[in-house]
Design an enzyme around this catalytic site. Sequence first.
Site, short mmCIF file in Angstrom:
data_model
loop_
_atom_site.label_atom_id
_atom_site.label_comp_id
_atom_site.label_asym_id
_atom_site.label_seq_id
_atom_site.Cartn_x
_atom_site.Cartn_y
_atom_site.Cartn_z
N HIS A 76 8.02 35.16 7.28
CA HIS A 76 8.96 34.23 6.65
C HIS A 76 8.76 34.20 5.14
O HIS A 76 9.60 33.74 4.40
CB HIS A 76 8.79 32.82 7.24
CG HIS A 76 7.51 32.17 6.86
ND1 HIS A 76 6.33 32.41 7.54
CD2 HIS A 76 7.19 31.33 5.85
CE1 HIS A 76 5.35 31.73 6.96
NE2 HIS A 76 5.85 31.08 5.93
N LYS B 28 -2.16 27.82 7.52
CA LYS B 28 -3.01 27.46 6.39
C LYS B 28 -2.25 27.64 5.07
O LYS B 28 -2.24 26.76 4.22
CB LYS B 28 -4.22 28.40 6.42
CG LYS B 28 -5.43 27.91 5.72
CD LYS B 28 -6.56 28.91 5.87
CE LYS B 28 -7.12 28.99 7.27
NZ LYS B 28 -8.31 29.84 7.38
N LYS C 27 -4.05 39.16 9.69
CA LYS C 27 -5.50 39.29 9.86
C LYS C 27 -5.80 40.68 10.39
O LYS C 27 -4.96 41.28 11.06
CB LYS C 27 -6.01 38.23 10.86
CG LYS C 27 -7.48 37.92 10.72
CD LYS C 27 -7.74 36.96 9.57
CE LYS C 27 -9.21 36.74 9.33
NZ LYS C 27 -9.43 35.66 8.34
N SER D 139 -7.43 33.48 -3.64
CA SER D 139 -6.88 34.83 -3.47
C SER D 139 -5.48 34.88 -4.08
O SER D 139 -5.10 35.88 -4.70
CB SER D 139 -6.79 35.19 -1.99
OG SER D 139 -8.02 35.71 -1.54
P1 NAD Z 1 -20.83 34.78 6.63
O1 NAD Z 1 -21.04 35.96 7.51
O2 NAD Z 1 -21.04 34.91 5.16
O3 NAD Z 1 -21.72 33.53 7.09
C1 NAD Z 1 -21.87 33.12 8.42
C2 NAD Z 1 -23.28 32.53 8.55
O4 NAD Z 1 -23.39 31.92 9.81
C3 NAD Z 1 -24.40 33.56 8.42
O5 NAD Z 1 -25.42 33.06 7.60
C4 NAD Z 1 -24.86 33.74 9.86
O6 NAD Z 1 -26.23 34.10 9.94
C5 NAD Z 1 -24.60 32.37 10.43
N1 NAD Z 1 -24.36 32.37 11.87
C6 NAD Z 1 -23.66 33.25 12.62
N2 NAD Z 1 -23.66 32.89 13.90
C7 NAD Z 1 -24.37 31.76 13.98
C8 NAD Z 1 -24.72 30.90 15.04
N3 NAD Z 1 -24.34 31.15 16.29
N4 NAD Z 1 -25.48 29.81 14.76
C9 NAD Z 1 -25.87 29.55 13.49
N5 NAD Z 1 -25.56 30.32 12.44
C10 NAD Z 1 -24.83 31.41 12.69
O7 NAD Z 1 -19.32 34.30 6.96
P2 NAD Z 1 -18.41 33.35 6.08
O8 NAD Z 1 -17.52 34.18 5.24
O9 NAD Z 1 -19.24 32.27 5.47
O10 NAD Z 1 -17.48 32.73 7.23
C11 NAD Z 1 -17.91 31.68 8.07
C12 NAD Z 1 -16.71 31.08 8.77
O11 NAD Z 1 -15.76 30.64 7.79
C13 NAD Z 1 -15.93 32.03 9.69
O12 NAD Z 1 -15.39 31.27 10.74
C14 NAD Z 1 -14.81 32.54 8.78
O13 NAD Z 1 -13.69 33.02 9.52
C15 NAD Z 1 -14.50 31.25 8.03
N6 NAD Z 1 -13.80 31.45 6.76
C16 NAD Z 1 -14.35 32.22 5.78
C17 NAD Z 1 -13.67 32.35 4.57
C18 NAD Z 1 -14.26 33.12 3.42
O14 NAD Z 1 -13.65 33.09 2.32
N7 NAD Z 1 -15.40 33.76 3.55
C19 NAD Z 1 -12.43 31.74 4.39
C20 NAD Z 1 -11.90 30.94 5.41
C21 NAD Z 1 -12.61 30.81 6.59
#
Ligand code: NAD
Length: 470
Positions: free
Chosen positions: A65, A94, A106, A363
């Site tokens: 859209h 979002k 995605k 972004s």
């Molecule tokens: P990342 O990989 O940098 O960090 C994730 C962290 O969580 C790591 O330190 C990992 O060791 C820890 N982790 C993983 N599984 C775990 C568990 N079962 N228990 C405890 N700790 C655990 O990832 P991120 O970029 O910080 O993303 C985290 C979440 O945020 C995801 O759901 C992602 O989709 C969402 N997100 C990220 C962004 C972004 O800009 N990076 C934007 C929107 C949403």
Amino acid sequence: MKAKPVSFLESVDLYFNRASKALKLPKGLARQIRTCNAICEMKFGVELRGGYEIFTGWRATHSEHALPAKGGIRYAPFADQQEVEALAALMTYKCSIVNVPYAGSKGALKIDPKQYSLKELEHITRRFAQELDKRGFLGPGLNVPAPDMGTGQRTMSWIADEYQKLHPSDINAQGCVTGKPVHFGGVEGRVEATGRGVQFGLKEFFRTPEDVKKAGLEPGLEGKSIILQGLGNVGYHAAKFLQEEDGAKIIGIIERDGSLLCEDGLNVEAVLQYKQEYGKVEGFPQATFSSNGAALLEYPCDVLIPAAMEGVIHQENAARISCKVLAEAANGPLTFEADQIIQEKGIFIIPDTYLNAGGVTVSYFEWLKNLSHVRFGRMDRRFVEAQNERVIELIEGAIGKTIDPSAKEKLLEGPNEINLVRAGLEDTMREAYHEIKAQEDENEKIHDRRTAAYALAIRKIADIYDSMYL
Ligand code: NAD
């Protein structure tokens, strides 16, 4: 027999249905908005280690859209098509909630990046970029990936470089991905953006007396106890800013190997340094470690921030969650069943579709910078500083005193990129918070913030469809 747990994609669709029922929409439009428009599974060979290896990747364009469609690319061994579709749908909602003019997309590659050298990852990523480009899933006006789990600035640089090679005459080629390093067309503040957005969203909650009262808390973040799951990009930045700038107390941190608890507050920076040095949080001094990390999700605190991954709060543990506010920094940390249980407990949920939108917002700023080919603040910084200097001279002349040099320095400062990005993000998060709240306040069928956020997104997208001829 126990009912089968609801999947991530089903949860997203159920949230959508709950919200669309509260709106008056033309017949079939809700279904059109909810349906993923295109999904491509790619299997491609890469010449590696003296042979060929086949990789599987996906890219979903949930909606068109608005264009381009926008969303991260994840590298994970557990990636699958349904997860990609769910995350693409979340991106559509979002972007709409925070008024970023994109549709959702995605992508994912089924790979464990730790098993490959940097050189090999570059080769694999460049091949993936070629496949995406060939199928119309890459381009500054069409589809713009960004980093997600397992990918980062370097991955984005490889994709941008590959796209530039394939389209040498496209003057906007750098805008084909965001999350690039600043020296390669990125924008200041992108790395911290999602965590920064979580901080701004939580600050706005604590500035809104009606919501704070609903949650049974006092206004202001100072001294509030916080438990964080996932000290990664999002979690680390959110916790660091909440602690260092707003005086919140991070009493618990949950990581892969277990959890740390310290009622007096953990030093987030020190925990990160420790984790980077030892690859785990176990052994961090002055805190109680438990190898059952997930149990700390249930520990009483003011704010619980799941910032690791989806589905960590589910029908088994939801009834034992005892925070007052659940701030969804990760995508989909609650299953649909858990959402219902948590709501019945009166816990205030700040939903992912809003709270982690800081990444896509910045972004968007990066993409604007790429299309305008000029750094934010380059044209006006010195001009504004010269104007400020004249105003200060006039004030000093009128009061017959000189202003304190450090205060003067702050007053003089013209706009630079990082300040503009942070200000733009703060404005976005504050405005969206109240748009969502108004949606809940004005619609008697809506009783929670997640449904309000979805309804807001659906209403805005429906308005766009209304002006289109399909
Ligand atoms: P990342 O990989 O940098 O960090 C994730 C962290 O969580 C790591 O330190 C990992 O060791 C820890 N982790 C993983 N599984 C775990 C568990 N079962 N228990 C405890 N700790 C655990 O990832 P991120 O970029 O910080 O993303 C985290 C979440 O945020 C995801 O759901 C992602 O989709 C969402 N997100 C990220 C962004 C972004 O800009 N990076 C934007 C929107 C949403």
